[in-house]
Design an enzyme around this catalytic site. Structure first.
Site, PDB file in Angstrom:
ATOM      1  N   ILE A 235       0.862  -1.181   0.000  1.00 18.90           N
ATOM      2  CA  ILE A 235       0.000   0.000   0.000  1.00 18.90           C
ATOM      3  C   ILE A 235       0.897   1.228   0.000  1.00 18.90           C
ATOM      4  O   ILE A 235       1.909   1.270   0.696  1.00 18.90           O
ATOM      5  CB  ILE A 235      -0.956   0.003   1.216  1.00 18.90           C
ATOM      6  CG1 ILE A 235      -1.950   1.171   1.103  1.00 18.90           C
ATOM      7  CG2 ILE A 235      -0.191   0.059   2.529  1.00 18.90           C
ATOM      8  CD1 ILE A 235      -3.074   1.105   2.132  1.00 18.90           C
TER       9      ILE A 235
ATOM     10  N   VAL B 255       4.827  -1.166   2.884  1.00 16.68           N
ATOM     11  CA  VAL B 255       4.461   0.225   2.666  1.00 16.68           C
ATOM     12  C   VAL B 255       5.301   0.732   1.499  1.00 16.68           C
ATOM     13  O   VAL B 255       6.522   0.599   1.500  1.00 16.68           O
ATOM     14  CB  VAL B 255       4.701   1.086   3.918  1.00 16.68           C
ATOM     15  CG1 VAL B 255       4.389   2.552   3.619  1.00 16.68           C
ATOM     16  CG2 VAL B 255       3.849   0.590   5.079  1.00 16.68           C
ATOM     17  N   LYS B 256       4.629   1.298   0.498  1.00 14.50           N
ATOM     18  CA  LYS B 256       5.321   1.776  -0.694  1.00 14.50           C
ATOM     19  C   LYS B 256       5.723   3.239  -0.538  1.00 14.50           C
ATOM     20  O   LYS B 256       4.886   4.083  -0.199  1.00 14.50           O
ATOM     21  CB  LYS B 256       4.437   1.628  -1.938  1.00 14.50           C
ATOM     22  CG  LYS B 256       4.180   0.192  -2.344  1.00 14.50           C
ATOM     23  CD  LYS B 256       3.263   0.102  -3.544  1.00 14.50           C
ATOM     24  CE  LYS B 256       3.960   0.483  -4.838  1.00 14.50           C
ATOM     25  NZ  LYS B 256       3.072   0.259  -6.008  1.00 14.50           N
ATOM     26  N   ILE B 257       6.998   3.505  -0.811  1.00 10.23           N
ATOM     27  CA  ILE B 257       7.525   4.863  -0.772  1.00 10.23           C
ATOM     28  C   ILE B 257       8.179   5.155  -2.121  1.00 10.23           C
ATOM     29  O   ILE B 257       9.036   4.392  -2.564  1.00 10.23           O
ATOM     30  CB  ILE B 257       8.552   5.033   0.361  1.00 10.23           C
ATOM     31  CG1 ILE B 257       7.884   4.834   1.721  1.00 10.23           C
ATOM     32  CG2 ILE B 257       9.221   6.411   0.286  1.00 10.23           C
ATOM     33  CD1 ILE B 257       8.834   4.935   2.896  1.00 10.23           C
TER      34      ILE B 257
END
Length: 382
Positions: A108, A139-141
């Site tokens: 996400i 967690v997408k960065i």
């Protein structure tokens, strides 16, 4: 006879689905792909969620409840998306456990509008990690320069990270530096390194789209001969860099402490030019310990007529370097191309998030009957 997807998995490529929606969860189609199509992970992005939420009435009841509670639009977006991702994490939990926590991951993304704000990115990553509350979350960065410190900071806290929107070899090297730094900080902080995971999502097809456009503008036989070759060359050299990292003493020290490699994930594997084989960005990038995330159409194409290469990706390195040199010789500015693609990628996700926020804001102000606000202005894949 062993099917193609099984062969692909056995070759060291983890098959992930680049799509998620409430509909896939309620009708069991995600679980079916896990069962029948070797799918062991899911990636999402703002465009995917914009398409899912505006293109279905599956969210109408939850949106109505959020409206009745006067929930602000940003928090409503988090509620809708984290609900889906948490559910998907549960669907993928058996794959997570069967792979010794390597696969079974669901991603996400932080609000892309914060891509150039380190502090806000870290704060949102913490919030998403807490809200989903599943060990198999990524967690997408985005890999913008300002995101590098956020990547290190989150890994240092034990948050597993999918670094997204990678186009540049130079930026990939910076991302691996951020990964190593974050894992070293995590070790110093007493975290169990085996429980912290990361992938670096290297985008493929978009590179060909942009470089082909520039080659077509140049014209001539030499330019025509280079069409459709840049994306694979770029990705193959990235894998060469990955192998170099695994040979360093710095990585080996972390590995002895329990760390696992930051795998390369091939993203944007859907073919944009119909002149190209629809499986090329998957089958031509087969390499051990990688991930290939695919829209369902590409997954079906691979299953139907994909063919595994006979050689190793290592056999392609020299040709890949030569290809990039040839492009430079024609005046194709690699640095300009990859920076433009990164900026465009962030802008597209911003636009998707803004569009979704606008539609959701209207629904939260005046709750509509289920399905009455549905439109589908979806954009292209990630």
């Amino acid at each position: 006879m062993v099917d193609v997807l099984t062969q692909l998995s056995r070759s060291g490529v983890s098959i992930w689905l680049d799509d998620l929606s409430r509909q896939r969860l309620t009708d069991g189609s995600l679980a079916q792909l896990v069962r029948d199509r070797q799918v062991v992970g899911v990636t999402t992005n703002p465009t995917i969620f914009a398409k899912a939420i505006t293109g279905s009435d599956a969210y109408a009841a939850q949106i109505k409840d959020l409206a009745l509670r006067s929930v602000e639009v940003g928090e409503a977006l988090r509620a809708l998306t984290t609900f889906d991702v948490r559910w998907a994490c549960d669907v993928l939990r058996p794959a997570y456990e069967a792979s010794d926590t390597v696969d079974g991951r669901v991603s996400i993304e932080v609000d892309p509008r914060n891509a150039h704000d380190t502090a806000r990115t870290v704060a949102e990553a913490r919030a998403l990690w807490w809200l989903v509350d599943r060990p198999n979350l990524f967690v997408k960065i985005p890999a913008a320069k300002q995101g590098l410190e956020a990547i290190s900071a989150c890994l240092a806290e034990g948050i597993s990270i999918n670094v997204t929107l990678l186009f540049s070899l130079e930026r990939y090297d910076a991302v691996t530096e951020a990964f190593l730094t974050g894992m070293e900080r995590a070790r110093e902080g007493g975290h169990d390194l085996s429980g912290i995971a990361s992938v670096a999502s290297f985008f493929v097809s978009r590179v060909d789209t942009e470089i082909d456009r520039r080659l077509d503008r140049l014209g001539g036989d030499r330019a025509a001969a280079l069409r459709g070759r840049a994306a694979l060359a770029n990705a193959r050299i990235a894998y060469e860099h990955y192998e170099h990292i695994l040979a360093t003493d710095r990585w080996k020290c972390l590995e002895r402490a329990g760390a696992r490699p930051q795998r390369l994930l091939w993203a944007s594997t859907g073919v944009k030019d119909p002149a190209y084989a629809d499986t090329r960005y998957v089958m031509d990038l087969v390499a051990p310990n990688t991930v290939s995330t695919m829209p369902e159409a590409t997954l079906n194409a691979v299953a139907d007529h994909g063919e595994l290469p006979t050689g190793s990706i290592r056999d392609t390195y020299d040709e890949a370097h030569t290809l990039l040199d040839e492009l430079a010789g024609l005046g194709i500015d690699y640095t300009d191309v990859v920076q433009m693609l990164e900026d465009e990628g962030v802008q597209k996700f911003d636009a998707s998030w803004d569009e979704l926020a606008g539609k959701l804001a209207a629904s939260l102000t005046t709750p509509a009957a289920p399905g009455s606000e549905v439109t589908d202005n979806s954009r292209e894949d990630a």
